[in-house]
Each structure stands twice: as structure tokens, then as C-alpha cells.
Design an enzyme around this catalytic site. Structure first.
Site, PDB file in Angstrom:
ATOM      1  N   HIS A 287      10.741  67.309  68.188  1.00  0.00           N
ATOM      2  CA  HIS A 287      10.820  65.972  68.888  1.00  0.00           C
ATOM      3  C   HIS A 287       9.697  64.785  68.962  1.00  0.00           C
ATOM      4  O   HIS A 287      10.339  63.800  69.322  1.00  0.00           O
ATOM      5  CB  HIS A 287      11.090  66.897  70.754  1.00  0.00           C
TER       6      HIS A 287
ATOM      7  N   CYS B 133      23.236  67.247  59.121  1.00  0.00           N
ATOM      8  CA  CYS B 133      22.900  67.417  60.853  1.00  0.00           C
ATOM      9  C   CYS B 133      21.781  68.795  61.350  1.00  0.00           C
ATOM     10  O   CYS B 133      20.965  69.126  62.251  1.00  0.00           O
ATOM     11  CB  CYS B 133      23.794  68.702  61.162  1.00  0.00           C
TER      12      CYS B 133
END
Length: 569
Positions: free
Chosen positions: A210, A501
């Protein structure tokens, strides 16, 4: 230095003359560039995490210590929520999600239990409860494994509050500098001021973290997995996020800020400059994630990871419990597409009720759909709950199976999905064998979705959690792009969708390359959606195809990035 990198990663470069007339030396280290741009400035070091709190002395009044835990957690959550109101977009979403984790009832209940049953001080109880949850999440693998860093961050914040000390994280900055740290939590990264933080350099982390995604959204250069950077007593640093090089000097350097992309609003709709539509969806793993994705403008979900429903469950959740959990995540997307991945667990991602036996190499063992071959009732009950949740919410639900290796396995899964009343069923492509069998798999499945994270680690035999192998798991690796090209061509020939994905789609530049290689949809974390959605509108489909072919011809990931930039400008 990465273990596999044949190029020396560090060494004292030729000496130069500093501004004060003394001789300055420079050391160059290499890592994985995860956010482009070049910047330079003084080194700003982030302190190491708090020391492990002691388990002694035992509290004289355990009830009083228990009563301290939830107020401390709520103070942490309140501070994060207040910070969230000062930022927008992906940074706000991350801070809101972290705030919700701080007051997670299961985490706090476990900490309270440790105080009452083991007479641990409140701070030690929170520390141990946080460790248990972080290990559990890490064991779930893939995206959830990356959330373990979030749990540790929340743990440390609550412990600091209980101890009455400053929470770990970046120092207060009053002038521009380059942050150097072992790692950064998503909440720390989300709260950074890009006017002062020139770049990020971490010794740990990987290209799908992240931190990487948020650095791109902030428009600041970032390099991860820079081995040895913390040991170097540098005063100044120059960072090149395009090449992954970090030049450290023992003297100050002139401040240089990277140019930042103009921020634009994103409506959720996406098309190329010549009008070719492309679907950009969110990856979620819980009801909270779904709410964040919905607020970010996601027009649907490309990957709903269902493992959250099973974590810490001593017994398999029944159909009713699963139905309620899935419905909570589907509810924000009534009438919209939601692709649900069935349980991805096994010996490498242990869940208590599976009673998985020990395996010498669990990453290559009974995991994902292979668990269902041994116990088909587990996947049948899950498919029943998914179908019911779809009826409850009105979401346009599809399902896909993880860790499919052959066309026979794909057919087995699709048939069970049809029996459960789910009309659209596909499979994840994470294993090289499945990529090579794409045509046969597409004869059975309605669509395929490429999990670039696992596909990379299996293709390169490189554990994606090891910083020393981060370059091999770089989604720009040409060999990985060739797999995507093969799958894109197969999907086009069969007239069936090909999604991506994995977090490769979180890189706005790489997203265009994936589109040029034949992907028909992309899905990524909510934090990356606006940047990807707006970036794809900058060039035509023909340009993306040309850039993709140029990247395929590159000898390595750095060159692939450069080739793409040269074509797209």
C-alpha cells in the site's frame, strides 16, 4: 542489494567536492522503484517501532487495566478520523480504514481476555493480541498478508497511548526532506504532506504494498527493498524512482522536488483517449473495504476476497453467517458487478477448521481450490451463501476459483457454481500451467482474472514477501508481461473477458500496458482507483498496444518502464 541482482547494488562512488570545499563521497544502492520521479534533499529518518512492552509486573487491579484498553483504542481511532478529514481521495480512505481497525471488537476483546486470563498489563495484552491478529492475517496470504502491517501499526498506536508516549511514525517536518525508514504503514504514508516529503525510501516492503500505491497517488518518488539503507549515516540523498537507485552522500545536497501530476476528479467511468471503454474496479476484502471503494467511486468489484469471513473461526461459518457477511460487502454495489473469489486457504494460509496437515512446501501444496477437491462440501456451502447474498442485495455477482491449474479443474468448479444457481463463473490465473492452458480453460469458464502477484512469484520461484527478491516480483518483469499477453490473446480469440486483479493494475502507467496486452478490465485497491481511472484516458488504445509491445521486448523491468514512457511520452 537484491540476491539475484548481478549488478553491484552499492559502493563508494567517485569522490566529489562538497560546498564547503571538503571531499564528499557517495554510495549508490538499488531497490525497486514503485513511484516514478527524481528528487533530492536531506535525509529524514523515521524512528524504529516501540520496544516490546513488558509482561511484568502483573496489574494489581486487572479490571482497571481492562477498562483502559477501549478508551485508548478509541482515542487512536478518533485521531486517525480527524486526520482523515484533512485529506481527500485515497489518503482519506486509508486513514478511515485504519481508524476502523483500531476499534475492531475482536482485537479489543482478545486483549481484554489476555488481561483477565493471564494477568498481563494492558499494553502487553494489546501487543500480544495485535501480534496474534497480524500473524493470522499474514497467514492468509496475498492482499490480506499485506494488511498485517496495518494491524501492527494499530497495535503500536494503542500501546503508545497506553504507555503515554508518542506513537511511532514520521517526525514533524518543517522543511523538505526525503523520508528513510525500515517500512511505512499505510496510515503513515497517507498522512504525509507532499509539499515537504520529497520522496520515500524503505529497506523493506515490496512493489505491491500500500505504501507503493499511496506514494503514486501523492505523486512522490518512492523506492522499496533498498537493502542496507538504514545502516548508512547519510546526510543527503538523491532518489530516482524510475531506475530504483538511491545515492547517499555524507554531505547535504541541493533540494530537488519531483514534478507532480495534476490532480483530477474521477467519476468512475473510464475510457481511452479514442473512446475505447475499460472497466476499472475495486479489490475488497471486507464490508469496510466495500464502503471505502464505493466512496472512492468504484463502479463495481473485480475481486472480493472472502477469507475475512473465516479468519479466527474455530469452526466453518455456517451458510447463514457467510450469507450475512457477503451481503454486507455486496450491499453498496446493488445492480453492479461483484466478482467473488471463493476461499483461498490451505496449508500455507491456515484456517483452524481446515485442520490442514503439515506439508514440506505448503505454497505448492493443498491450497485454494485444491482444498475443495478433498472437501467439496466447503465450496458448495460457500457458493450457496454467495448466491443467497446476491439475491439479498441485487448485486450482479460472478464467482471465480483460486489456484486453478488445469482445464479439468476449471470445469469442475464452473459446474458446481451453476448447480448453486450462479450463472457466471470464471477462474483465477495464478499458476504458469494455467496460463499455458488458457484456451482450454476458456472453453469451460466464462472469464479469467489474472492474479499478477501470485503469478509472478510462481513464475520466478520468488517468495513475494522477501525484500531480497522484490525485483523478481516487480510487475514490470517482461516475462510476466508475456504471460499477460498470452492470456489477453486467448481471451480475444474466445470472445471472453480477461481481467487483471493483482496490484499490477495499481500503477497508472502499467495499467495502460495491461490494457494494450488485451486486458478488458482492471481491478485494484480503492486508493489507486482515481489515479488509474484518469491516467487511462490520456492515450489511445493503439498507443497502449504499441507501448505494450515495446515493453515486451525489454530485457528487464527498468527497461520495460522506460520503453513504455518513450512511447507514451
Amino acid at each position: 542489494m537484491s540476491l539475484h541482482d548481478p549488478t553491484p547494488a552499492s559502493g563508494t562512488a567517485a569522490s566529489g567536492t562538497a560546498a564547503n570545499g571538503t571531499t564528499a563521497s557517495a554510495t549508490t544502492l538499488r531497490g525497486v522503484g514503485v513511484s516514478p520521479g527524481r528528487a533530492a534533499g536531506p535525509v529524514v529518518r523515521i524512528a524504529e517501532p516501540l520496544n516490546e512492552p513488558s509482561s511484568v509486573p502483573a496489574p494489581s487491579d486487572p479490571h482497571a487495566d481492562i477498562e483502559r484498553i477501549r478508551p485508548a483504542a478509541h482515542l487512536v481511532a478518533d485521531r486517525l478520523t480527524i486526520r482523515a478529514t484533512t485529506v481527500e481521495g485515497s489518503a482519506r480512505s486509508v486513514l478511515e480504514t485504519t481508524a476502523a481497525m483500531a476499534v475492531d471488537p475482536a482485537l479489543l476483546s482478545q486483549a481484554e481476555k489476555l488481561v483477565s486470563e493471564r494477568s498481563l498489563p494492558a499494553e502487553r495484552a494489546v501487543y500480544e493480541a495485535g501480534n496474534e491478529f497480524a500473524e493470522m492475517v499474514a497467514g492468509a496470504g496475498e492482499y490480506l498478508a499485506e494488511r498485517a502491517r496495518d494491524v501492527q501499526d494499530v497495535r503500536d498506536r494503542i500501546v503508545a497511548e497506553l504507555l503515554g508516549v508518542a506513537a511511532p511514525g514520521p517526525p514533524e517536518m518543517t522543511r523538505p526532506g526525503v523520508l528513510v525508514a525500515r517500512d511505512l504503514s499505510p496510515a503513515d504514508t497517507a498522512g504525509l504532506d507532499p509539499a515537504l516529503v520529497l520522496a520515500l525510501v524503505t529497506e523493506e516492503g515490496g512493489p505491491t504494498s500500500h505504501t507503493a500505491i499511496l506514494a503514486r497517488s501523492l505523486g512522490i518518488p518512492a523506492i522499496v527493498a533498498v537493502s542496507g539503507v538504514l545502516a548508512h549515516p547519510a546526510a543527503g540523498v538523491t532518489v530516482d524512482g524510475d531506475t530504483g537507485t538511491v545515492e547517499l552522500t555524507d554531505h547535504p545536497v541541493h533540494v530537488e522536488a519531483s514534478s507532480r501530476p495534476e490532480e483530477r476528479e474521477w467519476s468512475g467511468a473510464c475510457h481511452t483517449a479514442d473512446g475505447h471503454p475499460i472497466t476499472v474496479l475495486a479489490n475488497i476484502g471486507s464490508g469496510t473495504d466495500a464502503q471505502v471503494a464505493h466512496r472512492a467511486g468504484a463502479p463495481g468489484v473485480g475481486l472480493f476476497r472472502t477469507e475475512f469471513c473465516y479468519l479466527a473461526a474455530p469452526e466453518e461459518p455456517d451458510v447463514a453467517a457467510q450469507r450475512a457477511a457477503y451481503a454486507e460487502a455486496m450491499a453498496p454495489f446493488t445492480g453492479k458487478s461483484v466478482v467473488v473469489r471463493t476461499l483461498d486457504a490451505g496449508a500455507d494460509k491456515p484456517l483452524p477448521f481446515l485442520h490442514a496437515s503439515s506439508e514440506p512446501n505448503p505454497a505448492l501444496g493443498v491450497r485454494g481450490l485444491r482444498v475443495a477437491f478433498e472437501r467439496p462440501a466447503i465450496v458448495d456451502r460457500q457458493l450457496e451463501a454467495i448466491a443467497a447474498a446476491a439475491d439479498d442485495t441485487g448485486a450482479a455477482v460472478s464467482v471465480m476459483a483460486p489456484m486453478v491449474a488445469t482445464a479439468e479443474e476449471a470445469s469442475w468448479f464452473v459446474e458446481r457454481a451453476r448447480t448453486a444457481g450462479i450463472t457466471r463463473a470464471g477462474v483465477m490465473i495464478e499458476i504458469p500451467a494455467a496460463a499455458l492452458a488458457a484456451h482450454d480453460i476458456l472453453d469451460a469458464a466464462d472469464f479469467i482474472s489474472i492474479g499478477t502477484n501470485d503469478l509472478a512469484q510462481y513464475a520466478f520461484a520468488a517468495d513475494r514477501t522477501l525484500g531480497a527478491l522484490a525485483t523478481l516480483n516487480d510487475p514490470w518483469q517482461p516475462a510476466l508481461l508475456r504471460f499477460v499477453d498470452t492470456l489477453g490473446r486467448a481471451g480475444g480469440e474466445h470472445g471472453k473477458p480477461v481481467g487483471v486483479c493483482g496490484e499490477a493494475a495499481a500503477d497508472p502507467l502499467l495499467a495502460g500496458i495491461l490494457l494494450g496486452l488485451g486486458a478488458t478490465s482492471l481491478s485494484t485497491s480503492a486508493t489507486a482507483l482515481p489515479a488509474v481511472g484518469t491516467a487511462l484516458a490520456e492515450h489511445s488504445l493503439a498507443d497502449y498496444r504499441k507501448a505494450a509491445q515495446s515493453a515486451l521486448s525489454a530485457p528487464g523491468p527498468d527497461q520495460a518502464r522506460q520503453h513504455a514512457r518513450e512511447v507514451l511520452g
